[in-house]
Design an enzyme around this catalytic site. Sequence first.
Site, PDB file in Angstrom:
ATOM      1  N   LEU A 196     -11.842 -52.367  38.018  1.00 11.79           N
ATOM      2  CA  LEU A 196     -12.697 -53.431  39.638  1.00 11.79           C
ATOM      3  C   LEU A 196     -11.789 -51.606  40.634  1.00 11.79           C
ATOM      4  O   LEU A 196     -10.943 -51.344  39.933  1.00 11.79           O
ATOM      5  CB  LEU A 196     -11.880 -54.160  40.412  1.00 11.79           C
ATOM      6  CG  LEU A 196     -11.768 -55.087  39.915  1.00 11.79           C
ATOM      7  CD1 LEU A 196     -11.237 -56.960  40.494  1.00 11.79           C
ATOM      8  CD2 LEU A 196     -13.445 -56.162  40.239  1.00 11.79           C
ATOM      9  N   ASP A 197     -13.037 -51.645  41.298  1.00  6.89           N
ATOM     10  CA  ASP A 197     -13.264 -49.730  42.123  1.00  6.89           C
ATOM     11  C   ASP A 197     -11.704 -50.404  42.370  1.00  6.89           C
ATOM     12  O   ASP A 197     -10.792 -50.834  43.129  1.00  6.89           O
ATOM     13  CB  ASP A 197     -13.869 -49.939  43.533  1.00  6.89           C
ATOM     14  CG  ASP A 197     -15.540 -49.664  41.836  1.00  6.89           C
ATOM     15  OD1 ASP A 197     -15.500 -49.221  40.403  1.00  6.89           O
ATOM     16  OD2 ASP A 197     -16.464 -49.742  42.252  1.00  6.89           O
TER      17      ASP A 197
END
Length: 298
Positions: free
Chosen positions: A121-122
């Site tokens: 996940l960024d």
Amino acid sequence: MRSDGSAADQPRETFREGEPQRIAKLLARAGIASRREIERMIADRRIALDGVALETPATILTSLKGVTVDGKPVRPAADTRLFLFHKPAGLLTAERDFSGRPTIYDRLPKDLPRLMPVGRLDLNTEGLLLLTNDGEFKRQLELPATGVERTYRARVFGEVTQDQLEGLIQGIEIDGIRYGPIDANMERRTGSNFWVEMRLREGKNREVRRVLEHLGLQVSRLIRIAYGPFVLEDLPTGQVGEVRQHELVEFRKSLNPPRYGEGDLAKHGGGGPQRGTEPPPPRRTAPRSPSPSRGGPK
């Protein structure tokens, strides 16, 4: 959410104890690192067999007896475990960051086994992040051919029609990169701000943000609320829950029938199984209640 530790009725896997395997696969199964990272470790001569540094990841072994990493013996692979982590925004999905930014490992409880994230996940994306001690299982979940669906909710600003969103089901090409089918639906709107729910099976780097920005939308918040049958629900931000062992076994079985195999997908043009063909999901890992992301701030 605690594992019952049962080893009965193990799921069918490509890995079988005692069969000749590449060392990279054996070490990934034991949770040392991903195959790619293990290849780098071999190139750095950090992995040895009977005291002799290995030179190639193509080395074939039937067990990890005599194998060391950085001079330390490798323990046999433990039973596969799967954890759900509610990742807050502002954490990197990485083991370390040389610029000093916080990572998920700074937030995870210290009494957990060595875990690897399933995908990423960024930095500013929050929500459900799966973690496992099994590198081969991690790889299986990440492969597009496996077709595990990811569900996101994005709060956006701008103008778009439901017809435009529905057009994403055909896939879209942006700057020479082809993104597969996305099932996107507009939720409640407050002026020019609204939520979009998106379901996809590939999970390319920054895929959701890039697709929405391509449609002229500004993303102010992005939350992953499900990965396959595993859902975020009311798991508090920054907390961890473990998938029950019998649910994990049933889920792994569902990944293996012929219609989900890579050969079958290739024969039918790829893209994962069609909606409505999945087996019933295992019981959710938390009592059903409104998702912490549902609705969001106005």
